[in-house]
Design a protein around this motif. Structure first.
Motif, PDB file in Angstrom:
ATOM      1  N   PHE A 193      40.249 -56.370 -55.954  1.00  0.00           N
ATOM      2  CA  PHE A 193      41.448 -56.144 -54.826  1.00  0.00           C
ATOM      3  C   PHE A 193      40.948 -56.656 -53.399  1.00  0.00           C
ATOM      4  CE2 PHE A 193      43.795 -54.116 -58.069  1.00  0.00           C
ATOM      5  CZ  PHE A 193      45.033 -54.290 -57.698  1.00  0.00           C
ATOM      6  N   ASP A 194      39.673 -56.509 -53.049  1.00  0.00           N
ATOM      7  CA  ASP A 194      39.120 -57.085 -51.895  1.00  0.00           C
ATOM      8  C   ASP A 194      39.588 -58.679 -51.836  1.00  0.00           C
ATOM      9  OD1 ASP A 194      37.887 -54.789 -51.143  1.00  0.00           O
ATOM     10  OD2 ASP A 194      35.854 -55.240 -51.616  1.00  0.00           O
ATOM     11  N   GLY A 195      39.371 -59.210 -52.933  1.00  0.00           N
ATOM     12  CA  GLY A 195      39.684 -60.793 -52.909  1.00  0.00           C
ATOM     13  C   GLY A 195      40.854 -61.139 -52.942  1.00  0.00           C
TER      14      GLY A 195
ATOM     15  N   LEU B  68      33.040 -56.530 -43.337  1.00  0.00           N
ATOM     16  CA  LEU B  68      32.118 -55.582 -42.792  1.00  0.00           C
ATOM     17  C   LEU B  68      31.865 -54.391 -43.880  1.00  0.00           C
ATOM     18  CD1 LEU B  68      34.411 -54.607 -39.712  1.00  0.00           C
ATOM     19  CD2 LEU B  68      32.072 -55.253 -39.612  1.00  0.00           C
ATOM     20  N   HIS B  69      32.481 -54.323 -45.045  1.00  0.00           N
ATOM     21  CA  HIS B  69      32.141 -53.530 -46.065  1.00  0.00           C
ATOM     22  C   HIS B  69      31.362 -53.940 -47.263  1.00  0.00           C
ATOM     23  CE1 HIS B  69      35.979 -53.372 -48.014  1.00  0.00           C
ATOM     24  NE2 HIS B  69      35.350 -53.310 -49.011  1.00  0.00           N
ATOM     25  N   LYS B  70      31.146 -55.207 -47.276  1.00  0.00           N
ATOM     26  CA  LYS B  70      30.994 -55.880 -48.319  1.00  0.00           C
ATOM     27  C   LYS B  70      29.300 -55.589 -48.610  1.00  0.00           C
ATOM     28  CE  LYS B  70      33.594 -57.914 -51.015  1.00  0.00           C
ATOM     29  NZ  LYS B  70      33.849 -57.131 -52.436  1.00  0.00           N
ATOM     30  N   LEU B  71      28.493 -55.587 -47.338  1.00  0.00           N
ATOM     31  CA  LEU B  71      27.093 -55.668 -47.462  1.00  0.00           C
ATOM     32  C   LEU B  71      26.748 -54.003 -48.138  1.00  0.00           C
ATOM     33  CD1 LEU B  71      24.710 -57.343 -46.625  1.00  0.00           C
ATOM     34  CD2 LEU B  71      24.543 -55.552 -44.823  1.00  0.00           C
ATOM     35  N   PRO B  72      27.366 -53.155 -47.611  1.00  0.00           N
ATOM     36  CA  PRO B  72      27.211 -51.706 -48.010  1.00  0.00           C
ATOM     37  C   PRO B  72      27.838 -51.507 -49.376  1.00  0.00           C
ATOM     38  CG  PRO B  72      28.264 -51.502 -45.733  1.00  0.00           C
ATOM     39  CD  PRO B  72      28.013 -53.028 -46.038  1.00  0.00           C
ATOM     40  N   GLU B  73      28.754 -52.523 -49.765  1.00  0.00           N
ATOM     41  CA  GLU B  73      29.460 -52.321 -51.193  1.00  0.00           C
ATOM     42  C   GLU B  73      28.345 -53.131 -52.274  1.00  0.00           C
ATOM     43  OE1 GLU B  73      33.479 -53.224 -51.543  1.00  0.00           O
ATOM     44  OE2 GLU B  73      32.936 -54.708 -52.889  1.00  0.00           O
ATOM     45  N   GLY B  74      27.464 -54.109 -51.906  1.00  0.00           N
ATOM     46  CA  GLY B  74      26.518 -54.655 -52.647  1.00  0.00           C
ATOM     47  C   GLY B  74      25.278 -53.400 -52.811  1.00  0.00           C
TER      48      GLY B  74
ATOM     49  N   VAL C 176      36.959 -53.578 -59.974  1.00  0.00           N
ATOM     50  CA  VAL C 176      38.250 -53.597 -59.724  1.00  0.00           C
ATOM     51  C   VAL C 176      38.650 -53.556 -58.177  1.00  0.00           C
ATOM     52  CG1 VAL C 176      40.624 -52.152 -59.982  1.00  0.00           C
ATOM     53  CG2 VAL C 176      38.969 -52.433 -62.019  1.00  0.00           C
ATOM     54  N   HIS C 177      37.937 -52.441 -57.581  1.00  0.00           N
ATOM     55  CA  HIS C 177      37.940 -52.452 -56.027  1.00  0.00           C
ATOM     56  C   HIS C 177      37.710 -54.087 -55.435  1.00  0.00           C
ATOM     57  CE1 HIS C 177      36.302 -50.849 -52.081  1.00  0.00           C
ATOM     58  NE2 HIS C 177      35.993 -52.192 -52.166  1.00  0.00           N
ATOM     59  N   ALA C 178      36.611 -54.626 -55.889  1.00  0.00           N
ATOM     60  CA  ALA C 178      36.091 -55.744 -55.510  1.00  0.00           C
ATOM     61  C   ALA C 178      37.058 -56.934 -55.501  1.00  0.00           C
ATOM     62  CB  ALA C 178      34.905 -56.432 -55.787  1.00  0.00           C
TER      63      ALA C 178
HETATM   64 ZN   LIG Z   1      35.339 -53.738 -50.972  1.00  0.00          ZN
END
Ligand SMILES: [Zn+2]
Ligand SMILES: [Zn+2]
Length: 248
Positions: free
Chosen positions: A117-119, A142-148, A113-115
């Motif tokens: 909303f990112d999109g 900036l926070h996508k790599l840590p998210e993966g 759900v978070h991702a």
């Molecule tokens: Zn995110």
């Protein structure tokens, strides 16, 4: 414009999968890089929210914007923490709480759900104002790599086979693309509705910055990552100035 928006969403999704790939191939991930990225991302997104997204929401919707901001904030809180037992950003090292595969799947749904909303933020942001959309894209990137990395390490901690790391990172990446693809709907509706979606995604961005990223940074053992948050704010200012000069 639609193709452009989908392209930026795709880049964000790729960064996500890349984060998962790091977990897949390499068990040891430099913690420092992770915390610096989270800190830069936090400072950037909070500066973006307070200096651009909230003022733009109020400008478009008036006082009514406040309601949509808190709705956006609450949606992420609900899906990431109210119905999910254990979820936080950064590498998952608490295998004790990830013993049940259900725990990791609920964490996955929260991040999904978070991702999304990112999109969505990238998509409605770019439709609202291209410069703002680009800044949202940087904040997300900036926070996508840590998210993966987060979702990948959750799968490992839960005892899933390695392949699940890639599948889950691709799943969260797909959620980002799905959020971006809402452009296909929002480009058809009137600007009032896009304005509402913009304000909701701004509220969601407050949650990402203040509740997903900042708490992780504050857990760090030294004071460098908390200080780097200000670096993220400066990076926001510099990016805005540069983009303003570059865009026609
Ligand atoms: Zn995110
Ligand atoms: Zn944990």
């Amino acid at each position: 414009m639609i193709a452009q928006i989908l392209f930026f969403g795709f880049i964000a999704a790729v960064a996500e999968v890349l984060g998962g790939t790091i977990i897949y191939f390499k068990k040891m991930w430099p913690k420092r890089v992770q915390s610096i990225l989270l800190a830069l991302g936090a400072g950037f997104i909070l500066a973006l929210v307070f200096l651009k997204l909230i003022p733009a929401s109020i400008e478009t919707l008036g006082e009514e914007a406040a309601l949509y901001l808190i709705i956006g904030f609450s949606v992420i809180h609900f899906f990431e923490h109210a119905i999910v037992g254990h979820l936080h950003f950064g590498e998952e090292t608490h295998s004790d709480v990830m013993v049940s595969k259900t725990a990791s799947l609920s964490a996955f749904s929260g991040l999904f759900v978070h991702a999304f909303f990112d999109g969505l933020s990238i998509s409605v942001g770019m439709q609202f104002d291209f410069l703002i959309g680009l800044l949202i894209f940087i904040a997300v990137l900036l926070h996508k790599l840590p998210e993966g990395l987060t979702i990948g390490s959750i799968m490992i901690a839960a005892g899933f086979p390695r392949k699940a790391v890639l599948y889950s990172a691709c799943g969260i990446g797909a959620a980002t693309m799905l959020g971006t693809a809402t452009v296909l709907i929002f480009s058809q509706v009137d600007s009032q509705i896009t304005g509402i979606a913009f304000a909701i995604s701004a509220g969601a961005a407050v949650y990402v910055g203040a509740s997903d990223l900042i708490p992780e940074i504050n857990k760090s053992e030294n004071r460098i990552p908390p200080l780097v948050v200000f670096g993220g704010m400066i990076l926001f200012y510099v990016s805005e100035r540069l983009l303003e000069g570059m865009l026609p």
